[in-house]
Design a protein around this motif. Structure first.
Motif, PDB file in Angstrom:
ATOM      1  N   ARG A   1      -8.354   3.198  -4.339  1.00 43.85           N
ATOM      2  CA  ARG A   1      -8.070   2.547  -5.630  1.00 43.85           C
ATOM      3  C   ARG A   1      -9.154   1.547  -6.034  1.00 43.85           C
ATOM      4  NH1 ARG A   1      -2.406  -0.118  -3.533  1.00 43.85           N
ATOM      5  NH2 ARG A   1      -3.299  -1.001  -1.662  1.00 43.85           N
TER       6      ARG A   1
ATOM      7  N   LYS B   1       0.261   4.734  -8.596  1.00 47.93           N
ATOM      8  CA  LYS B   1       0.610   5.589  -7.465  1.00 47.93           C
ATOM      9  C   LYS B   1       1.595   6.663  -7.935  1.00 47.93           C
ATOM     10  CE  LYS B   1       0.056   3.727  -3.576  1.00 47.93           C
ATOM     11  NZ  LYS B   1       0.724   2.464  -3.280  1.00 47.93           N
TER      12      LYS B   1
ATOM     13  N   ALA C   1      -0.561  -0.789  -8.970  1.00 49.30           N
ATOM     14  CA  ALA C   1      -0.366   0.193  -7.899  1.00 49.30           C
ATOM     15  C   ALA C   1       0.155  -0.453  -6.622  1.00 49.30           C
ATOM     16  CB  ALA C   1      -1.697   0.907  -7.649  1.00 49.30           C
TER      17      ALA C   1
ATOM     18  N   THR D   1       5.548  -0.466   6.247  1.00 48.90           N
ATOM     19  CA  THR D   1       4.876  -0.816   4.994  1.00 48.90           C
ATOM     20  C   THR D   1       5.793  -1.771   4.220  1.00 48.90           C
ATOM     21  OG1 THR D   1       3.735   0.003   3.027  1.00 48.90           O
ATOM     22  CG2 THR D   1       5.701   1.213   3.673  1.00 48.90           C
ATOM     23  N   ASP D   2       5.560  -1.912   2.910  1.00 55.57           N
ATOM     24  CA  ASP D   2       6.385  -2.808   2.097  1.00 55.57           C
ATOM     25  C   ASP D   2       7.848  -2.333   2.083  1.00 55.57           C
ATOM     26  OD1 ASP D   2       3.891  -3.758   1.511  1.00 55.57           O
ATOM     27  OD2 ASP D   2       3.849  -2.979  -0.530  1.00 55.57           O
TER      28      ASP D   2
ATOM     29  N   MET E   1      -0.049  -3.162  -5.379  1.00 52.27           N
ATOM     30  CA  MET E   1      -1.192  -3.732  -4.664  1.00 52.27           C
ATOM     31  C   MET E   1      -1.006  -5.225  -4.380  1.00 52.27           C
ATOM     32  SD  MET E   1      -5.078  -3.190  -5.716  1.00 52.27           S
ATOM     33  CE  MET E   1      -6.451  -3.711  -4.700  1.00 52.27           C
ATOM     34  N   THR E   2      -1.034  -5.552  -3.101  1.00 51.91           N
ATOM     35  CA  THR E   2      -0.863  -6.931  -2.651  1.00 51.91           C
ATOM     36  C   THR E   2      -2.151  -7.732  -2.838  1.00 51.91           C
ATOM     37  OG1 THR E   2       0.697  -6.192  -0.958  1.00 51.91           O
ATOM     38  CG2 THR E   2      -0.371  -8.316  -0.572  1.00 51.91           C
TER      39      THR E   2
ATOM     40  N   GLY F   1      -5.603   1.763   4.772  1.00 55.04           N
ATOM     41  CA  GLY F   1      -6.098   0.862   3.731  1.00 55.04           C
ATOM     42  C   GLY F   1      -5.032  -0.070   3.183  1.00 55.04           C
ATOM     43  N   THR F   2      -3.867  -0.104   3.822  1.00 58.62           N
ATOM     44  CA  THR F   2      -2.785  -0.960   3.308  1.00 58.62           C
ATOM     45  C   THR F   2      -2.681  -2.243   4.145  1.00 58.62           C
ATOM     46  OG1 THR F   2      -1.116   0.010   4.756  1.00 58.62           O
ATOM     47  CG2 THR F   2      -1.424   1.047   2.606  1.00 58.62           C
TER      48      THR F   2
ATOM     49  N   TYR G   1       1.749   8.210   1.216  1.00 58.70           N
ATOM     50  CA  TYR G   1       3.076   7.851   1.710  1.00 58.70           C
ATOM     51  C   TYR G   1       3.897   9.093   2.032  1.00 58.70           C
ATOM     52  CZ  TYR G   1       2.224   2.992   1.087  1.00 58.70           C
ATOM     53  OH  TYR G   1       1.707   1.739   1.253  1.00 58.70           O
TER      54      TYR G   1
ATOM     55  N   ILE H   1       8.782   0.062  -0.825  1.00 61.14           N
ATOM     56  CA  ILE H   1       8.363   1.470  -0.722  1.00 61.14           C
ATOM     57  C   ILE H   1       9.265   2.213   0.272  1.00 61.14           C
ATOM     58  CG2 ILE H   1       6.458   2.996  -0.049  1.00 61.14           C
ATOM     59  CD1 ILE H   1       4.531   0.803  -1.079  1.00 61.14           C
TER      60      ILE H   1
ATOM     61  N   PRO I   1      -4.122   4.038  -1.738  1.00 61.44           N
ATOM     62  CA  PRO I   1      -4.631   2.770  -1.193  1.00 61.44           C
ATOM     63  C   PRO I   1      -6.098   2.862  -0.741  1.00 61.44           C
ATOM     64  CG  PRO I   1      -2.425   3.165  -0.391  1.00 61.44           C
ATOM     65  CD  PRO I   1      -2.817   4.404  -1.139  1.00 61.44           C
TER      66      PRO I   1
ATOM     67  N   GLU J   1       4.442 -10.903   0.392  1.00 62.75           N
ATOM     68  CA  GLU J   1       3.244 -10.447  -0.321  1.00 62.75           C
ATOM     69  C   GLU J   1       3.517 -10.335  -1.824  1.00 62.75           C
ATOM     70  OE1 GLU J   1       1.535  -6.940   1.521  1.00 62.75           O
ATOM     71  OE2 GLU J   1       2.405  -7.472   3.466  1.00 62.75           O
TER      72      GLU J   1
HETATM   73  N1  GLU Z   1       1.318  -3.552  -0.888  1.00 61.17           N
HETATM   74  C1  GLU Z   1       0.603  -3.000   0.216  1.00 61.17           C
HETATM   75  C2  GLU Z   1      -0.887  -3.016  -0.015  1.00 61.17           C
HETATM   76  O1  GLU Z   1      -1.324  -3.387  -1.071  1.00 61.17           O
HETATM   77  C3  GLU Z   1       1.073  -1.601   0.571  1.00 61.17           C
HETATM   78  C4  GLU Z   1       1.305  -0.712  -0.613  1.00 61.17           C
HETATM   79  C5  GLU Z   1       0.080  -0.057  -1.132  1.00 61.17           C
HETATM   80  O2  GLU Z   1      -0.875   0.100  -0.429  1.00 61.17           O
HETATM   81  O3  GLU Z   1       0.056   0.287  -2.274  1.00 61.17           O
HETATM   82  O4  GLU Z   1      -1.621  -2.679   0.856  1.00 61.17           O
END
Ligand code: GLU
Length: 277
Positions: free
Chosen positions: A92, A45, A106, A194-195, A108-109, A155-156, A177, A198, A89, A219
Motif C-alpha cells: 500500500r 482493502k 485501508a 491481527t487487529d 492502516m495503523t 507488513g502489518t 487476510y 479484522i 499491507p 492502535e
Molecule cells: N492495522 C494493522 C496495520 O496497519 C493491520 C491491518 C492492516 O494491515 O491493514 O498493520
C-alpha cells in the motif's frame, strides 16, 4: 588569463548541467490536482471485513469504503466521485508514494516508522491486537504462542508485535487476510493474530473460531497521504472533514453500521422483527 576564463566557463557549465542552480522543483498541489481530475482515487482493502470487503454479490463494501465515499461527498458534493483500487499491507505504501492512489483508507495503523514515509490524518478508529484460535484451543495468551506456529499478514503491525510479544513464535506470514485465515482453517498453525476488528469479521462468518479476550495494543487507524508540501492543503481538508464527521455523528454511525455492539445488534433485530410482523 584565457586559461582562467576557460576554467570559469567550464565550471559554470557543470553547475548548470547538474541543476545545482535550480530551485527544487515544486510538486503540484495534490488537492488542486484531485479537484481538476474530478474524482478521488483511494487505495482500500478487499479482504478485511467489515472495513473493506467484497460481498457474495461481488459488491465492494465496508467502513473504509463508506468513509471514502463520504469524503468524496464533502470534496465534490457527490459520493460517487471516487475510484477504488485494491491494496495489501505489503504494497500500500508504494502504491501511495508512486502516485497510483491519492489516499489510503485501508485499516492502516499510525506508527512512527510509517510516519517517516507517509503523512497520516487524525485517527478515525481505534483497534487492538488480538488472537484468534479454534474453539477449545489450549492457547490463552500471546506468551503461549512461543514455540507455536502463528499466522500473520506480512507488513502489518500484527507481524511486528508478535515478534515483540512472543519472540519464540514460529511466524507464518501470508500476503492476504484470506490466505492467512485459510491457513488457520487448514490447521497449519495454532493461531492468527491481527487487529480485533479484522478477526471479528472472520469470527462472524466462522463461529468455530474465537477471539481471545485480551488486547495487546491500542492502535489508531488513519488516512495516509504522500508526505511533503504538495499534500499540505489535502491533509488540512481531510482533517477538517474528519472533525466534521466526528461532530455530526457520521463516524459513530459508521461504527454502528459496520462494527455493531451487542446492543446495536439487539436494536437491529427488533427493527427487523417489527418489519416482519
Ligand atoms: N492495522 C494493522 C496495520 O496497519 C493491520 C491491518 C492492516 O494491515 O491493514 O498493520
Amino acid at each position: 588569463m584565457i586559461k582562467k576564463v576557460l576554467l570559469g566557463f567550464m565550471m559554470f557549465s557543470v553547475f548548470l548541467l547538474c541543476g545545482c542552480g535550480k530551485k527544487e522543483e515544486q510538486q503540484p498541489d495534490k488537492l488542486a490536482q484531485i479537484k481538476e481530475r474530478g474524482h478521488l482515487i483511494v487505495g482500500v482493502k478487499y479482504d478485511t471485513k467489515p472495513f473493506g470487503f467484497v460481498d457474495s454479490d461481488n459488491v465492494l463494501k465496508g467502513y473504509d469504503i463508506d468513509l471514502a465515499r463520504a469524503i468524496a461527498g464533502k470534496i465534490f458534493g457527490n459520493e460517487k466521485k471516487v475510484v477504488f483500487k485494491q491494496v495489501y499491507p505489503h504494497n500500500r505504501i508504494s502504491k501511495l508514494n508512486s502516485g497510483e492512489v491519492d489516499l489510503l483508507i485501508a485499516t492502516m495503523t499510525i506508527t512512527p516508522q510509517r510516519e517517516e514515509v507517509v503523512r497520516f490524518s487524525k485517527p478515525y478508529y481505534t483497534v487492538g491486537q488480538a488472537i484468534m484460535v479454534p474453539k477449545g484451543s489450549p492457547i490463552e495468551t500471546i506468551a503461549n504462542l512461543n514455540g507455536k506456529r502463528t499466522i500473520v499478514v506480512l507488513g502489518t503491525t500484527g507481524e511486528k508485535n508478535l515478534r515483540r510479544f512472543a519472540p519464540e513464535a514460529r511466524v507464518l506470514g501470508y500476503k492476504t487476510y484470506e490466505q492467512g485465515f485459510q491457513a488457520l482453517r487448514e490447521k497449519r498453525a495454532m493461531a492468527f493474530t491481527t487487529d480485533d476488528t479484522i478477526l471479528s469479521g472472520f469470527a462472524q462468518d466462522y463461529p468455530e473460531f474465537i477471539i481471545l479476550p485480551q488486547r495487546y495494543t491500542k492502535e489508531g487507524y488513519a488516512i495516509a497521504m504522500q508526505k511533503g508540501e504538495a499534500t499540505d492543503s489535502l491533509a488540512l481538508d481531510i482533517n477538517h472533514i474528519l472533525d466534521d464527521m466526528t461532530r455530526d455523528g457520521t463516524l459513530v454511525a459508521l461504527k454502528h453500521k459496520w462494527v455493531p455492539s451487542e446492543s446495536d445488534k439487539k436494536i437491529l433485530s427488533k427493527r427487523i422483527k417489527r418489519k416482519i410482523k
